[in-house]
Design a protein around this motif. Structure first.
Motif, PDB file in Angstrom:
ATOM      1  N   UNK A   1       0.877  -1.157  -0.128  1.00 39.70           N
ATOM      2  CA  UNK A   1       0.042  -0.002  -0.114  1.00 39.70           C
ATOM      3  C   UNK A   1       0.904   1.044  -0.065  1.00 39.70           C
ATOM      4  N   UNK A   2       2.105   1.053  -0.103  1.00 38.47           N
ATOM      5  CA  UNK A   2       3.078   2.165  -0.174  1.00 38.47           C
ATOM      6  C   UNK A   2       2.929   3.064   0.964  1.00 38.47           C
ATOM      7  N   UNK A   3       3.176   2.586   2.223  1.00 42.70           N
ATOM      8  CA  UNK A   3       2.912   3.496   3.414  1.00 42.70           C
ATOM      9  C   UNK A   3       3.849   4.437   3.738  1.00 42.70           C
ATOM     10  N   UNK A   4       3.974   5.545   4.456  1.00 41.09           N
ATOM     11  CA  UNK A   4       4.868   6.211   4.785  1.00 41.09           C
ATOM     12  C   UNK A   4       6.006   5.884   6.002  1.00 41.09           C
ATOM     13  N   UNK A   5       4.971   4.983   6.797  1.00 47.43           N
ATOM     14  CA  UNK A   5       5.733   4.808   8.082  1.00 47.43           C
ATOM     15  C   UNK A   5       5.426   3.394   8.274  1.00 47.43           C
ATOM     16  N   UNK A   6       6.553   2.460   8.164  1.00 45.21           N
ATOM     17  CA  UNK A   6       6.527   0.932   8.390  1.00 45.21           C
ATOM     18  C   UNK A   6       6.814   0.560   9.962  1.00 45.21           C
ATOM     19  N   UNK A   7       6.058  -0.242  10.314  1.00 43.04           N
ATOM     20  CA  UNK A   7       6.041  -0.681  11.924  1.00 43.04           C
ATOM     21  C   UNK A   7       6.206  -2.048  12.045  1.00 43.04           C
ATOM     22  N   UNK A   8       7.408  -2.570  12.643  1.00 43.91           N
ATOM     23  CA  UNK A   8       7.432  -3.858  12.833  1.00 43.91           C
ATOM     24  C   UNK A   8       7.713  -4.478  14.303  1.00 43.91           C
ATOM     25  N   UNK A   9       7.000  -5.271  14.580  1.00 46.23           N
ATOM     26  CA  UNK A   9       7.104  -5.608  16.147  1.00 46.23           C
ATOM     27  C   UNK A   9       7.954  -7.100  15.957  1.00 46.23           C
ATOM     28  N   UNK A  10       8.893  -7.174  16.451  1.00 46.76           N
ATOM     29  CA  UNK A  10       9.961  -8.115  16.257  1.00 46.76           C
ATOM     30  C   UNK A  10       9.844  -8.973  14.875  1.00 46.76           C
ATOM     31  N   UNK A  11      10.172  -8.484  14.011  1.00 46.24           N
ATOM     32  CA  UNK A  11       9.889  -8.794  12.834  1.00 46.24           C
ATOM     33  C   UNK A  11      10.932 -10.019  12.741  1.00 46.24           C
ATOM     34  N   UNK A  12      11.899 -10.425  13.441  1.00 48.00           N
ATOM     35  CA  UNK A  12      12.801 -11.250  13.442  1.00 48.00           C
ATOM     36  C   UNK A  12      12.799 -12.253  14.451  1.00 48.00           C
ATOM     37  N   UNK A  13      11.711 -12.151  15.308  1.00 51.70           N
ATOM     38  CA  UNK A  13      11.453 -12.703  16.532  1.00 51.70           C
ATOM     39  C   UNK A  13      11.458 -14.305  16.366  1.00 51.70           C
ATOM     40  N   UNK A  14      10.742 -14.580  15.314  1.00 47.97           N
ATOM     41  CA  UNK A  14      10.367 -16.053  15.091  1.00 47.97           C
ATOM     42  C   UNK A  14      11.459 -16.671  14.148  1.00 47.97           C
ATOM     43  N   UNK A  15      12.452 -16.112  13.853  1.00 47.82           N
ATOM     44  CA  UNK A  15      13.318 -16.449  12.682  1.00 47.82           C
ATOM     45  C   UNK A  15      14.739 -16.694  13.364  1.00 47.82           C
ATOM     46  N   UNK A  16      15.544 -17.587  12.443  1.00 50.15           N
ATOM     47  CA  UNK A  16      16.851 -17.935  12.961  1.00 50.15           C
ATOM     48  C   UNK A  16      17.716 -16.869  12.621  1.00 50.15           C
ATOM     49  N   UNK A  17      18.892 -16.712  13.132  1.00 50.42           N
ATOM     50  CA  UNK A  17      19.651 -15.428  12.503  1.00 50.42           C
ATOM     51  C   UNK A  17      19.954 -15.196  11.134  1.00 50.42           C
ATOM     52  N   UNK A  18      20.340 -16.204  10.419  1.00 53.22           N
ATOM     53  CA  UNK A  18      20.385 -16.217   9.088  1.00 53.22           C
ATOM     54  C   UNK A  18      19.389 -15.538   8.138  1.00 53.22           C
ATOM     55  N   UNK A  19      18.185 -16.076   8.643  1.00 48.10           N
ATOM     56  CA  UNK A  19      16.854 -15.520   8.121  1.00 48.10           C
ATOM     57  C   UNK A  19      16.566 -14.059   8.620  1.00 48.10           C
ATOM     58  N   UNK A  20      17.007 -13.841   9.930  1.00 45.96           N
ATOM     59  CA  UNK A  20      16.743 -12.315  10.304  1.00 45.96           C
ATOM     60  C   UNK A  20      17.774 -11.548   9.518  1.00 45.96           C
ATOM     61  N   UNK A  21      18.742 -11.765   9.216  1.00 43.39           N
ATOM     62  CA  UNK A  21      19.627 -10.783   8.433  1.00 43.39           C
ATOM     63  C   UNK A  21      19.057 -10.345   7.187  1.00 43.39           C
ATOM     64  N   UNK A  22      18.501 -11.682   6.396  1.00 37.23           N
ATOM     65  CA  UNK A  22      17.914 -11.380   5.249  1.00 37.23           C
ATOM     66  C   UNK A  22      16.622 -10.512   5.333  1.00 37.23           C
ATOM     67  N   UNK A  23      15.809 -10.784   6.257  1.00 35.77           N
ATOM     68  CA  UNK A  23      14.707  -9.853   6.635  1.00 35.77           C
ATOM     69  C   UNK A  23      15.287  -8.349   6.719  1.00 35.77           C
ATOM     70  N   UNK A  24      16.208  -8.338   7.729  1.00 37.29           N
ATOM     71  CA  UNK A  24      16.718  -6.754   8.076  1.00 37.29           C
ATOM     72  C   UNK A  24      17.177  -6.467   6.477  1.00 37.29           C
ATOM     73  N   UNK A  25      17.831  -6.907   5.703  1.00 36.38           N
ATOM     74  CA  UNK A  25      18.348  -6.450   4.551  1.00 36.38           C
ATOM     75  C   UNK A  25      17.367  -5.796   3.836  1.00 36.38           C
ATOM     76  N   UNK A  26      16.151  -6.462   3.613  1.00 37.32           N
ATOM     77  CA  UNK A  26      14.919  -5.941   3.057  1.00 37.32           C
ATOM     78  C   UNK A  26      14.492  -4.672   3.691  1.00 37.32           C
ATOM     79  N   UNK A  27      14.533  -4.589   5.017  1.00 34.64           N
ATOM     80  CA  UNK A  27      14.070  -3.529   5.654  1.00 34.64           C
ATOM     81  C   UNK A  27      15.099  -2.334   5.444  1.00 34.64           C
ATOM     82  N   UNK A  28      16.418  -2.714   5.589  1.00 35.88           N
ATOM     83  CA  UNK A  28      17.125  -1.598   5.377  1.00 35.88           C
ATOM     84  C   UNK A  28      17.040  -0.947   3.901  1.00 35.88           C
ATOM     85  N   UNK A  29      16.873  -2.047   2.947  1.00 36.96           N
ATOM     86  CA  UNK A  29      16.692  -1.368   1.494  1.00 36.96           C
ATOM     87  C   UNK A  29      15.304  -0.255   1.529  1.00 36.96           C
TER      88      UNK A  29
END
Ligand SMILES: Nc1ncnc2c1ncn2[C@@H]1O[C@H](COP(=O)(O)OP(=O)(O)OP(=O)(O)O)[C@@H](O)[C@H]1O
Ligand SMILES: [Mg+2]
Lengths: 248, 409
Positions: A173-201
């Motif tokens: 929906x192309x929001x201005x503000x993205x809110x994430x509540x422990x987006x990597x909380x349920x993921x292993x560290x490798x997957x967590x970094x992948x997700x973080x990469x998307x968020x950083x992008x």
């Protein structure tokens, strides 16, 4: 602490959100649990903020209020120049749809809808035509690398894939503000970094991001860390961002 | 406004949540099925009952005569009372405003033949009014009329089965039938839903029978219907008065139960009406009962569905769904499921009645049926009830804070 009320002249167009003296308590039986005890927080356009604190310190509560999924008891909250107070449900729905993207720790995908349909859902509520919706949803799924998985149901996806679908949905929906509540909380560290990469992008592209996390390494991938304790902000520091790319 | 996307959303939700849809649909189908079957059975009972009384008029009075039991006015006991044409005329004149139709009757058994076909039949010699008292349905030609009586013409009206028996595949109308050696012209063929024996009768002008079978003016029995505007008490008063006048006329003791017998169907009619009323009440109670059970069922299901979907509602709200869209998605889904399920229940119900109808005849249930419009009204009631029952929980769910809904498991 004396808090100066916000006057509308103060509102800087660059301010994504401004919170003053925000309180929230939950009723528990006859008494009540005072969770947020006067939060003051300003977030500028384009920031990437990690909210940290021990379990039960009120991180999720704060994020939910910012995301208009919950309401504060008192205090002021101004989102992109709009005071959020006593909004009708209809108006709130409009803001959630146009302004805010939400990523949850438990993904919260609709289980009987495919990845593509889940991503397209916020667009449906924007009133977009079916064809446009599907194209755009497909585009966002592509961005998180799930083109091949577009017609799978959530139960057929791994945790990381589900979270990527959730990210695509939050972005659709192309929001201005993205809110994430422990987006990597349920993921292993490798997957967590992948997700973080998307968020950083996303942040690199200019989106403002607020995320709750427990993990220091994840927090260090943001640009600012806000620490909660006993219902107030105890520490608020800008940091040098660690790029997730190098761990992927 | 037709919103294709909304319908797509709804059909997906119905389709992907099949167990839920089937369960809720089942309740509705079952309620409608039960409604149709119970109603059908009740109607079948009613039909059996109706049939037992045929379509004969229920306001009939039969007047018969016999031998006196006691002596009176100097006359001996055991005297035979015989009605004559003048007695028929007496009743007709005396009770002009009370009598609707009246006929005398003479019964004779005859050997009938046409060409090589022969059989034994009952002849009923009657007045023209007999047609209205028995509700005889003329299939071809006409019934006996006053002209026949005046001219003592040798004509008959035969039952449908007499035609079948004697004339085989050919038309009887206009042909001559031989009754115990005398040819009669067939002027009409009739049908009667009183059963086979009623359709093996031969009607003849009463005057003709009187001349042919004894050259007298005897009448065996008089049957009449009283003015349908008389109520139960008036009808009884009328037949009592008729009895006493006839007893006077024949010098029969007022206590003699055999010599003059007047049988008024009003008593039976009253019982029929009471039974019908009871049956109608039972039908109404059955209908209301099934409907209420269905309404309660669908209401519970709606509450359950909304509860089950609370998390989904929260997610949709977080993505920007307005409360209105939430309510409509739930309600329309409910209405579609109820409508389809109601229709299925209706079809199955009709099917069951149709298949089991013939078998049920043995249990006093004849032609069990339910009017389509009644079942459709019942279904609509369920749909409305489901919509109303679904509206409130849906409305409540659409207004709770998204985070509360999302946390709901
Ligand atoms: N709906 C609620 N009703 C009652 N108490 C609640 C509710 N939601 C949260 N709380 C309480 O409020 C406090 C703060 O909760 P919150 O979820 O904001 O903590 P958190 O910082 O996100 O913790 P965690 O790191 O474990 O997710 C906790 O003590 C929690 O038990
Ligand atoms: Mg939390």
């Amino acid at each position: 602490m004396i808090v100066k009320p916000i006057s509308y002249n103060d509102i800087n167009v660059n301010k994504m959100l401004e919170i003053r003296n925000l309180h929230k308590s939950y009723p528990i039986g006859d008494s009540s649990l005072h969770v947020l005890k006067g939060i003051n927080l300003t977030v500028e356009d384009g920031e990437m903020v990690a909210i940290m604190g021990s379990s039960g310190s009120g991180k999720s509560t704060l994020l939910n209020i910012i995301g208009m999924l919950d309401e504060a008891d008192s205090g002021e909250y101004i989102l992109d120049g709009l005071p959020i107070k006593n909004l009708t449900e209809k108006k709130a729905a409009l803001y959630r749809n146009k302004f805010l993207g939400f990523i949850f720790q438990s993904f919260n995908l609709i289980n009987y809808k495919t990845a593509l349909e889940n991503v397209a859902l916020p667009l449906y509520y924007q009133g977009m035509s079916r064809k446009e919706r599907q194209e755009l949803a497909m585009f966002h799924l592509g961005k998180v690398g799930l083109t091949e998985w577009s017609h799978h149901l959530p139960k057929e996806l791994s945790g990381g894939q589900k979270q990527r679908v959730a990210i695509a949905r939050a972005l659709a929906a192309n929001p201005k503000l993205l809110l994430a509540d422990e987006p990597t909380g349920a993921l292993d560290s490798g997957t967590s970094y992948e997700i973080m990469k998307f968020i950083q992008d996303l942040n690199d592209e200019g989106k403002t991001i607020l995320m709750v996390t427990h993990e220091e390494d994840i927090a260090n991938m943001c640009k600012r860390i806000v620490r909660l304790r006993d219902g107030v902000i105890m520490e608020d520091t800008k940091i040098t961002q660690v790029r997730a790319q190098q761990y992927v | 406004m037709f919103d294709l996307d909304l319908w797509r959303e709804i059909f997906q939700s119905i389709n992907k949540n099949r167990v839920r849809s089937l369960l809720s649909g089942f309740t509705v189908s079952f309620a409608i099925l039960l409604f149709v079957i119970l109603f059908g059975i009740a109607n079948g009972l009613k039909n059996t009952f109706k049939e037992a009384f045929g379509n004969d008029a229920l306001n009939r009075v039969f007047v018969n005569s016999g031998r006196t039991v006691s002596a009176s006015e100097g006359l001996q006991a055991g005297r035979r009372i015989q009605f004559k044409n003048e007695d028929y005329n007496f009743i007709k004149d005396e009770f002009q405003d009370k009598v609707e139709f009246i006929t005398g009757q003479i019964n004779k058994n005859v050997n009938a033949s046409f060409r090589n076909e022969k059989n034994n039949y009952n002849v009923r010699a009657i007045h023209p009014d007999h047609q209205f008292i028995e509700n005889t349905e003329i299939k071809e030609g006409r019934f006996i009329n006053q002209n026949d009586l005046n001219n003592t013409t040798k004509v008959v009206v035969i039952g449908r089965l007499v035609e079948e028996d004697l004339f085989l595949q050919t038309k009887a109308l206009g042909k001559y039938i031989n009754l115990s050696g005398i040819p009669y012209k067939i002027v009409g063929v009739f049908a009667d839903d009183g059963g086979d024996s009623e359709e093996r009768l031969i009607y003849m002008p009463i005057t003709t029978a009187q001349r042919v079978y004894g050259n007298n003016d005897d009448i065996d029995q008089i049957t009449l219907t009283y003015n349908p505007e008389l109520n139960y008490d008036q009808a009884l008063a009328f037949s009592n008065l008729l009895t006493s006048k006839l007893k006077d006329r024949f010098s029969v003791s007022a206590t003699d139960q055999r010599a003059i017998r007047v049988h008024n169907l009003a008593t039976e009619a009253k019982r029929v009406n009471i039974f019908n009323l009871a049956l109608t009440s039972i039908i109404l109670i059955i209908g209301l009962g099934t409907l209420i059970a269905g309404v309660v069922g669908i209401s519970n299901i709606m509450i359950f569905i909304v509860k089950e979907r609370t998390k989904e509602i929260g997610i949709r709200k977080a993505l920007g769904a307005s409360p209105r869209s939430i309510v409509s998605i739930i309600l329309i889904e409910c209405i579609i499921v109820t409508t389809i399920a109601g229709y299925v229940g209706l079809l199955i119900g009709f099917g069951v009645l149709k298949l089991s109808g013939p078998g049920l005849a043995a249990y006093m249930i004849k032609d069990p049926y339910v009017s389509t419009s009644l079942v459709i009204s019942a279904t609509i009631t369920l749909i409305l009830a489901g919509a109303i029952a679904g509206y409130f929980p849906a409305k409540r769910a659409s207004n709770i804070k998204p985070i509360v809904a999302i946390r709901n498991e």
